[in-house]
Design a protein around this motif. Structure first.
Motif, PDB file in Angstrom:
ATOM      1  N   ASN A  73       0.831  -1.389  -0.033  1.00 53.19           N
ATOM      2  CA  ASN A  73       0.084  -0.113   0.040  1.00 53.19           C
ATOM      3  C   ASN A  73       0.825   1.311  -0.284  1.00 53.19           C
ATOM      4  O   ASN A  73       2.113   1.067   0.748  1.00 53.19           O
ATOM      5  N   GLN A  74       0.496   2.368  -0.976  1.00 53.36           N
ATOM      6  CA  GLN A  74       1.245   3.552  -0.971  1.00 53.36           C
ATOM      7  C   GLN A  74       0.735   4.431   0.406  1.00 53.36           C
ATOM      8  O   GLN A  74      -0.429   4.568   0.538  1.00 53.36           O
ATOM      9  N   ILE A  75       1.542   4.879   1.254  1.00 60.91           N
ATOM     10  CA  ILE A  75       1.174   5.357   2.439  1.00 60.91           C
ATOM     11  C   ILE A  75       2.118   6.833   2.572  1.00 60.91           C
ATOM     12  O   ILE A  75       3.333   6.602   2.350  1.00 60.91           O
ATOM     13  N   THR A  76       1.464   7.720   3.053  1.00 63.55           N
ATOM     14  CA  THR A  76       2.304   9.046   3.679  1.00 63.55           C
ATOM     15  C   THR A  76       2.652   8.995   5.087  1.00 63.55           C
ATOM     16  O   THR A  76       1.610   8.748   5.813  1.00 63.55           O
ATOM     17  N   THR A  77       3.832   9.048   5.383  1.00 64.77           N
ATOM     18  CA  THR A  77       4.474   8.948   6.738  1.00 64.77           C
ATOM     19  C   THR A  77       4.080  10.489   7.401  1.00 64.77           C
ATOM     20  O   THR A  77       3.663  11.271   6.754  1.00 64.77           O
ATOM     21  N   ARG A  78       4.165  10.503   8.729  1.00 68.86           N
ATOM     22  CA  ARG A  78       3.889  11.796   9.378  1.00 68.86           C
ATOM     23  C   ARG A  78       4.677  12.692   8.921  1.00 68.86           C
ATOM     24  O   ARG A  78       4.372  14.103   8.769  1.00 68.86           O
ATOM     25  N   ASP A  79       6.076  12.651   8.317  1.00 76.20           N
ATOM     26  CA  ASP A  79       7.229  13.620   7.913  1.00 76.20           C
ATOM     27  C   ASP A  79       7.041  13.799   6.470  1.00 76.20           C
ATOM     28  O   ASP A  79       7.928  14.198   5.764  1.00 76.20           O
ATOM     29  N   LYS A  80       5.581  13.332   5.988  1.00 81.75           N
ATOM     30  CA  LYS A  80       5.494  13.542   4.361  1.00 81.75           C
ATOM     31  C   LYS A  80       6.316  12.863   3.431  1.00 81.75           C
ATOM     32  O   LYS A  80       6.565  13.220   2.555  1.00 81.75           O
ATOM     33  N   LYS A  81       6.590  11.746   3.856  1.00 83.83           N
ATOM     34  CA  LYS A  81       7.362  10.764   2.982  1.00 83.83           C
ATOM     35  C   LYS A  81       6.431   9.688   2.324  1.00 83.83           C
ATOM     36  O   LYS A  81       5.593   9.052   2.981  1.00 83.83           O
ATOM     37  N   PHE A  82       6.591   9.624   0.850  1.00 82.74           N
ATOM     38  CA  PHE A  82       5.522   8.833   0.433  1.00 82.74           C
ATOM     39  C   PHE A  82       6.258   7.390   0.129  1.00 82.74           C
ATOM     40  O   PHE A  82       7.274   7.449  -0.584  1.00 82.74           O
ATOM     41  N   ILE A  83       5.955   6.337   0.633  1.00 85.81           N
ATOM     42  CA  ILE A  83       6.649   5.159   0.773  1.00 85.81           C
ATOM     43  C   ILE A  83       5.483   3.912   0.535  1.00 85.81           C
ATOM     44  O   ILE A  83       4.225   4.059   0.615  1.00 85.81           O
ATOM     45  N   TRP A  84       6.232   2.853   0.044  1.00 84.87           N
ATOM     46  CA  TRP A  84       5.112   1.563  -0.145  1.00 84.87           C
ATOM     47  C   TRP A  84       5.297   0.686   0.983  1.00 84.87           C
ATOM     48  O   TRP A  84       6.621   0.643   1.521  1.00 84.87           O
ATOM     49  N   VAL A  85       4.294   0.094   1.802  1.00 86.99           N
ATOM     50  CA  VAL A  85       4.508  -0.814   2.855  1.00 86.99           C
ATOM     51  C   VAL A  85       3.783  -1.900   2.537  1.00 86.99           C
ATOM     52  O   VAL A  85       2.800  -2.108   2.279  1.00 86.99           O
ATOM     53  N   ASP A  86       4.712  -3.216   2.507  1.00 88.11           N
ATOM     54  CA  ASP A  86       4.240  -4.503   2.473  1.00 88.11           C
ATOM     55  C   ASP A  86       4.176  -5.243   3.732  1.00 88.11           C
ATOM     56  O   ASP A  86       5.284  -5.158   4.398  1.00 88.11           O
ATOM     57  N   THR A  87       2.933  -5.806   4.125  1.00 90.86           N
ATOM     58  CA  THR A  87       2.979  -6.577   5.498  1.00 90.86           C
ATOM     59  C   THR A  87       2.592  -7.900   5.457  1.00 90.86           C
ATOM     60  O   THR A  87       1.685  -8.381   4.345  1.00 90.86           O
ATOM     61  N   TYR A  88       2.541  -8.781   6.327  1.00 90.55           N
ATOM     62  CA  TYR A  88       2.167  -9.944   6.382  1.00 90.55           C
ATOM     63  C   TYR A  88       1.653 -10.513   7.637  1.00 90.55           C
ATOM     64  O   TYR A  88       2.191  -9.612   8.707  1.00 90.55           O
TER      65      TYR A  88
END
Length: 309
Positions: A73-88
């Motif tokens: 999922n593409q998520i924005t962190t609190r410090d406005k960094k756009f990242i992909w996070v993959d979980t299991y």
């Protein structure tokens, strides 16, 4: 006809017997349904069990821990960094009856877990800075030569929570919801964190530039070292040549001195014979074929020639 009746009765009895029994394995648990509605509780004890033939239907569920692998999922962190996070995650069917009534099967459970875990992951990631999601502990951050230009205050500052604490919070909040579906959630992990494509391309460009800078510096240092080695070689060669020339001159000087000594001793022994030999040597060197000399008749050079007449 009379013989066929016992055979048919036996076959019918076997069919009824097989329809009235079912087996539960060690890794299974089951729910008995009648006309689509569950009857009684879950059957988890392994072995042979009985049911009403053709009326009761056995719905089996896995009793082991099952994997859940979500989409990135593409998520924005609190410090406005756009990242992909993959979980299991890991989960199991804790209450088969409630599980059957709420999600029916594992496919429905996977879909429900997508909503629960992805939602909690999105909320958790958006509540922390990127460094908190990336790092686990406050161990010393080793800044190598390749990472000098990337090291900044954000990268080396101490974290307050860390990834493990964030994943535990995701697990705790998701575990408050999953029991209502007969699901027990045991573990949630962040499998991968990465920048979005646009940011990742810029990071790669920066890494390439940094590598090129290091390569150019290493190349310059190599060329400087090569010039230093060549200069050292030239100096050593000049030193060797100078030493060889000095030794050669010393040998030549000693030889000339020894020759002069021999000449002197020879001159002292018989001066006239010495003068005679030296004059002959001079004649041989001076009077070559085609050479014309114009000298006076009283020249000492012709002394021995005049005497020969």
């Amino acid at each position: 006809m009379k013989r066929a009746l016992p055979v048919a009765g036996t076959l019918l009895g076997l069919v009824l017997l097989f329809s009235a029994t079912y087996t539960i394995r060690e890794t299974e648990q089951a729910i008995i349904t009648q006309f689509g509605q569950p009857i009684g509780g879950a059957v988890a004890e392994p072995g042979l069990h009985f049911k009403l033939p053709f009326i009761h239907v056995v719905t089996r569920f896995d009793q082991r821990w099952l994997p859940w692998d979500g989409d990135a999922n593409q998520i924005t962190t609190r410090d406005k960094k756009f990242i992909w996070v993959d979980t299991y995650a890991r989960w199991r069917i804790a209450d088969p009856l409630l599980f059957f009534q709420s999600v029916r099967d594992e496919r429905g459970a996977q879909s429900r877990l997508d909503d629960i875990i992805d939602g909690e992951t999105r909320n958790a990631v958006a509540s922390y800075d990127l460094i908190e999601i990336v790092r686990i502990t406050n161990r010393d951050f080793e800044i190598t030569e390749d990472l000098v230009s990337f090291a900044n205050e954000e990268a080396v500052r101490e974290i307050e929570f860390g990834r493990n604490a964030i994943t535990r919070s995701i697990l705790e909040k998701a575990s408050e919801v999953t029991p209502s579906f007969g699901i027990e959630l045991v573990d949630v992990r962040i499998k991968r964190v990465n920048y979005v494509e646009e940011v990742r391309a810029k990071v790669y460009e920066r890494m390439i530039s940094e590598r090129q800078r290091i390569a150019e510096r290493s190349r310059s240092e190599g060329q400087g070292r090569a010039a230093e080695v060549r200069g050292q070689r030239e100096r050593e060669l000049k030193t060797i040549e100078s030493e060889a020339f000095r030794q050669a001159e010393e040998v030549r000087g000693r030889a000339d001195a020894e020759a002069a000594g021999i000449y002197a001793r020879a001159y002292q022994r018989d001066a006239d014979f010495y003068r005679f030999m030296k004059s002959l040597e001079t004649y041989r060197n001076a009077l070559d074929e085609g050479v014309t000399l114009v000298i006076g008749s009283d020249s000492e050079f012709l002394d021995f020639l005049r005497r020969s007449r």
